[in-house]
Structures are given as structure tokens and as C-alpha cells.
Design an enzyme around this catalytic site. Structure first.
Site, PDB file in Angstrom:
ATOM      1  N   TYR A  50       0.848  -1.209   0.000  1.00 54.47           N
ATOM      2  CA  TYR A  50       0.000   0.000   0.000  1.00 54.47           C
ATOM      3  C   TYR A  50       0.871   1.241   0.000  1.00 54.47           C
ATOM      4  O   TYR A  50       1.852   1.302   0.735  1.00 54.47           O
ATOM      5  CB  TYR A  50      -0.909   0.026   1.242  1.00 54.47           C
ATOM      6  CG  TYR A  50      -2.355  -0.208   0.839  1.00 54.47           C
ATOM      7  CD1 TYR A  50      -2.996   0.686  -0.002  1.00 54.47           C
ATOM      8  CD2 TYR A  50      -3.054  -1.321   1.285  1.00 54.47           C
ATOM      9  CE1 TYR A  50      -4.304   0.475  -0.401  1.00 54.47           C
ATOM     10  CE2 TYR A  50      -4.369  -1.542   0.887  1.00 54.47           C
ATOM     11  CZ  TYR A  50      -4.982  -0.639   0.049  1.00 54.47           C
ATOM     12  OH  TYR A  50      -6.269  -0.843  -0.355  1.00 54.47           O
ATOM     13  N   GLU A  52      -0.640   4.759  -0.488  1.00 54.24           N
ATOM     14  CA  GLU A  52      -1.483   5.947  -0.706  1.00 54.24           C
ATOM     15  C   GLU A  52      -0.664   7.209  -0.497  1.00 54.24           C
ATOM     16  O   GLU A  52       0.123   7.300   0.459  1.00 54.24           O
ATOM     17  CB  GLU A  52      -2.676   5.936   0.252  1.00 54.24           C
ATOM     18  CG  GLU A  52      -3.796   5.066  -0.272  1.00 54.24           C
ATOM     19  CD  GLU A  52      -4.990   4.971   0.658  1.00 54.24           C
ATOM     20  OE1 GLU A  52      -5.109   5.806   1.576  1.00 54.24           O
ATOM     21  OE2 GLU A  52      -5.795   4.053   0.462  1.00 54.24           O
ATOM     22  N   THR A 222      -3.231   5.864 -21.929  1.00 53.22           N
ATOM     23  CA  THR A 222      -3.079   4.544 -21.327  1.00 53.22           C
ATOM     24  C   THR A 222      -1.656   4.097 -21.660  1.00 53.22           C
ATOM     25  O   THR A 222      -0.957   4.745 -22.436  1.00 53.22           O
ATOM     26  CB  THR A 222      -4.076   3.528 -21.916  1.00 53.22           C
ATOM     27  OG1 THR A 222      -3.993   3.591 -23.341  1.00 53.22           O
ATOM     28  CG2 THR A 222      -5.488   3.797 -21.472  1.00 53.22           C
ATOM     29  N   ARG A 231      -1.391  -2.614 -18.396  1.00 54.19           N
ATOM     30  CA  ARG A 231      -2.585  -1.789 -18.325  1.00 54.19           C
ATOM     31  C   ARG A 231      -2.367  -0.697 -17.282  1.00 54.19           C
ATOM     32  O   ARG A 231      -2.024  -0.996 -16.144  1.00 54.19           O
ATOM     33  CB  ARG A 231      -3.796  -2.644 -17.901  1.00 54.19           C
ATOM     34  CG  ARG A 231      -4.584  -3.056 -19.062  1.00 54.19           C
ATOM     35  CD  ARG A 231      -5.400  -4.262 -18.939  1.00 54.19           C
ATOM     36  NE  ARG A 231      -5.282  -4.855 -20.247  1.00 54.19           N
ATOM     37  CZ  ARG A 231      -5.894  -4.384 -21.339  1.00 54.19           C
ATOM     38  NH1 ARG A 231      -6.747  -3.378 -21.261  1.00 54.19           N
ATOM     39  NH2 ARG A 231      -5.690  -4.938 -22.500  1.00 54.19           N
TER      40      ARG A 231
END
Ligand code: DSN
Length: 414
Positions: A50, A52, A222, A231
Site C-alpha cells: 500500500y 497511498e 493509457t 494496463r
């Protein structure tokens, strides 16, 4: 534990999909085959973390190496596209475009984009997408005869509606965008101009297509189409963007996190860094040039067989065909071509009288088959097979066998 042991069902399906890709030609213009190195980064342990926030400003500990990965991705994107600010966290193209709206628009603001049916993208104001629901979306289109963007219409609509944001870019437009003209239109009404280069990012990175950088404020893309990465999505701010609004980089970052997303997918960000390193090589420049040469050859050959190409040809990686003179719908052509081992997609053509689920067109492209090493000679052969099966569906079995053999000469990247 290896997947084969822990989940044989999924392992088998992955094997079957690998075989399908090996034994057939992937000609959906938004697809490609990324390198093993990209897939290795994508499947790495970074998926467990993680992170963030942004490098050096995280809401979680343990991000010493993750920060370095994300910074490398950012620096490489800045260098290759020559932009001032980069956010590599959007999960894909639509979230990147949502990030742009969130950064500069309020609900109900007027925005402008090319209509989906004319070759634009869902997120450029299509009525069923969030972009058409939450904003007052004005849609521009193509000239009915030339199938080129009707820049006079764009200018007229911009003057009339004074949009806050104008999109330039699309998913089924086979021509070079006039970035300069769009820049002049946007400047004349004080709008932000955003280039969505998702389809052509690899062609721009490879130096084969003109860059929008001098003329636009923001760029989104993208990373898995012509750019040949995992992706993912990227938002970039240009020098012109910062001159218009020095707070734009901050607004973009705040919109992506905490505005729209929580934890970034750092495994995908590492894979983006790898793909941009690959895209910075002379080999990639050659690849990008070959993608366009292949598309042009395929277009010329198909024209010789009486196929009716939207805009009369292509300048990029994709071809859009109006099949009405061949008496077959796009949906039926897609199914037929799939049976011989060519994967393409049915697509609306500009001013299509048929409904979107049974449109009159088919869209095809050369990024993935060029990655496999195919050149002009192979494009001529592919055109022969397309023509043969559309003229004589009874030839499916015979052509399928030939394509299987043909594919063996062009292995997927390992
Ligand atoms: N879905 C993509 C394409 O196929 O062009 C656009 O986002």
C-alpha cells in the site's frame, strides 16, 4: 506455490489464452504484446504494498523502495514525452480522464469532445458515460465526405458554447490530429485543451507521430496500447499547462488521490517504468515506424480489393472499414475473421445508419502483429486472407490452418 498446483483451473485458462494469442493474429488496434520484463514487474511482489499518497508523502510506512520505483517511472515519462509534471497512478485511461475532470471542472460545466460514433472516446462526453451525465457535453464530429475532423465545426461550437475543457484524441480516428489548430481554438475561448493520446502514445514516444506538447495543457494516455506496457494510465501537464495555471500539477495529483483513487498499483507503476525504458530505445523507434508502415501497407492492399476505408486510408496504427459495399455487418465480419484466427472489432463508422451493436464497420490495427516481427510482406498476405474470407466464407477452414502455421513463424515476446 506455483499456480499450476494451487489453482489448476485458472492455470489452464491462462495456458489456453496464451495458445489463442500464439495461434492467431491480435489485430484490435488498442491491444499489444508487452515484453516479458514488463510482465515480470507487473507480477512482482510490489503488488502487496500500500502506498497511498505520493513519493516522500505517503500515508503508509515501508515505502522506501516503492518511492524510488514511482519516481523512476515519473522521471522516465517526463523525459520521453518532454512534459513538466507527471502522475502515473491512474489505474487506466478512463480514471486518468476522470482525474482531469475532477481537477479542472465542476459538475454541469460545459466540455467538448469528439462524438463516440465519430471515433471519439466514451469519456469525452458520451451520454451514457459519467462524462456525459455529469457535464454539459458538446460533441463535435467529422466531415461527412473526408472523414477528417471538422475543425471549422470545432471552432464554431467552441465559440458558441465556451467550454471549460476540450478533448482532442480518439479511439477510431486513423489520421494525424491537428494539435496546433485545436490549440488555437482552445486558446481563443480560454479552454483547457487535453490531448488523449492513448492510442498513439507509442507512435509519439517513438518519434513517428507529432507531439501535442507545445499546443495542449494536459495529456492523458493509457500505457498498454502502442506504448506496449502494462494496463495503466498517466496524466501529464505541459509547460503551456503550467503557464495557464501554476497550480495544475497540484490539482491533478489531488484529483487522482485522494479525489478518485486510494492506493496506487505500484506493480503496474514499476511495469510502466520498464515499458518507458524500452520505448526510449532505437529498437522501439524502429518498431513505431514499422507499425505505421504496416498499417499503410495493409490499408493500400485492402483498398485494392475494393474495401472502403474511412478517410481513405491511415496515417497511424489503425484502419476503419465501411463494410456496406461488401454486404456484411461489422459484427458478422468480426465473427468470421475470428474463425480464421484474426481478432478485430466491430465498430461504428461516422454517420453509421446501423445500431452500435451491429455497426457497419470493422476496426483493425497493427501494433501487436508488428511486435511479433511482421512487416509489409506479411501485411499483403493478411489482406489476401481478409479479402478471401469476406468474399467466400466457405474458405474458413483452409485459411485457419494456414494462419496457424503462419503464426508459428512469429512467436510472442518471451
Ligand atoms: N477500449 C479502447 C479501445 O479499444 O480503443 C479505448 O479505450
Amino acid at each position: 506455490m506455483k499456480l499450476k498446483k494451487s489453482d489448476p483451473q485458472i492455470a489452464k485458462l491462462i495456458k489456453l489464452e496464451t495458445q489463442r494469442q500464439e495461434d492467431s493474429l491480435q489485430m484490435i488496434p488498442s491491444e499489444n504484446h508487452c515484453s516479458f520484463a514488463v510482465r515480470e514487474a507487473l507480477g512482482s511482489i510490489l503488488t502487496d504494498k500500500y502506498a497511498e499518497g505520493y513519493p516522500s508523502k505517503r500515508y503508509y510506512g515501508g515505502n522506501e523502495f516503492i518511492d524510488k520505483v514511482e519516481n523512476l517511472a515519473i522521471e522516465r515519462v517526463k523525459k520521453i514525452f518532454k512534459v513538466e509534471h507527471v502522475n502515473v497512478q491512474p489505474h487506466s485511461g478512463s480514471p486518468a480522464n476522470a482525474g482531469v475532470y475532477m481537477a479542472i471542472c465542476e459538475p454541469k460545466d460545459t466540455i467538448m469532445g469528439m462524438a463516440l460514433q465519430m471515433g471519439g472516446h466514451l469519456t469525452h462526453g458520451f451520454k451514457l458515460s459519467f462524462s456525459g451525465k455529469f457535464f454539459n457535453a458538446v460533441q463535435y464530429g467529422l466531415d461527412e465526405k473526408t472523414h477528417l475532423i471538422n475543425y471549422d465545426e470545432v471552432e464554431k461550437l467552441a465559440k458558441e458554447h465556451k467550454p471549460k475543457l476540450i478533448w482532442v484524441g480518439g479511439s477510431a480516428y486513423p489520421r494525424i490530429f491537428d494539435w496546433k489548430k485545436m490549440g488555437q481554438v482552445a486558446d481563443s475561448v480560454g479552454a483547457y485543451l487535453v490531448a488523449d493520446i492513448a492510442h498513439i502514445a507509442g507512435l509519439i514516444a517513438g518519434g513517428i507521430h507529432p507531439s501535442p506538447v507545445p499546443f495542449v495543457h494536459i495529456i492523458t494516455t493509457t500505457t498498454h496500447k502502442t506504448l506496449r506496457g502494462p494496463r495503466g494510465g498517466i496524466i501529464m501537464v505541459t509547460k503551456k499547462g503550467i503557464e495557464k495555471d501554476p497550480d495544475l500539477p497540484k490539482k491533478i495529483d489531488k484529483a487522482v488521490f485522494p479525489g478518485l483513487q486510494g492506493g496506487p498499483h505500484e506493480n503496474a507503476i514499476a511495469a510502466i517504468a520498464v515499458c518507458i525504458k524500452e520505448a526510449s530505445t532505437p529498437a522501439f523507434k524502429k518498431y513505431a515506424a514499422q507499425v505505421v508502415k504496416n498499417a499503410k501497407t495493409l490499408a493500400e492492399e485492402l483498398t485494392k480489393y475494393g474495401f472502403n476505408l474511412i478517410s481513405g486510408g491511415t496515417e497511424n496504427h489503425l484502419i476503419l472499414i465501411d463494410l456496406r459495399n461488401k454486404n456484411i455487418t461489422g459484427a458478422d465480419a468480426q465473427n468470421l475473421l475470428e474463425k480464421i484466427g484474426m481478432s478485430m472489432n466491430k465498430n461504428s463508422i461516422p454517420y453509421d445508419p446501423a445500431p452500435p451493436f451491429k455497426p457497419s464497420g470493422i476496426r483493425m490495427g497493427t501494433p501487436a502483429i508488428t511486435t511479433r516481427g511482421m512487416k509489409e510482406k506479411e501485411m499483403k498476405q493478411i489482406a489476401i486472407w481478409i479479402n478471401e474470407v469476406i468474399s467466400n466464407p466457405g474458405a474458413v477452414k483452409k485459411i485457419r490452418e494456414k494462419i496457424k502455421k503462419f503464426c508459428k513463424k512469429f512467436p510472442l515476446p518471451k
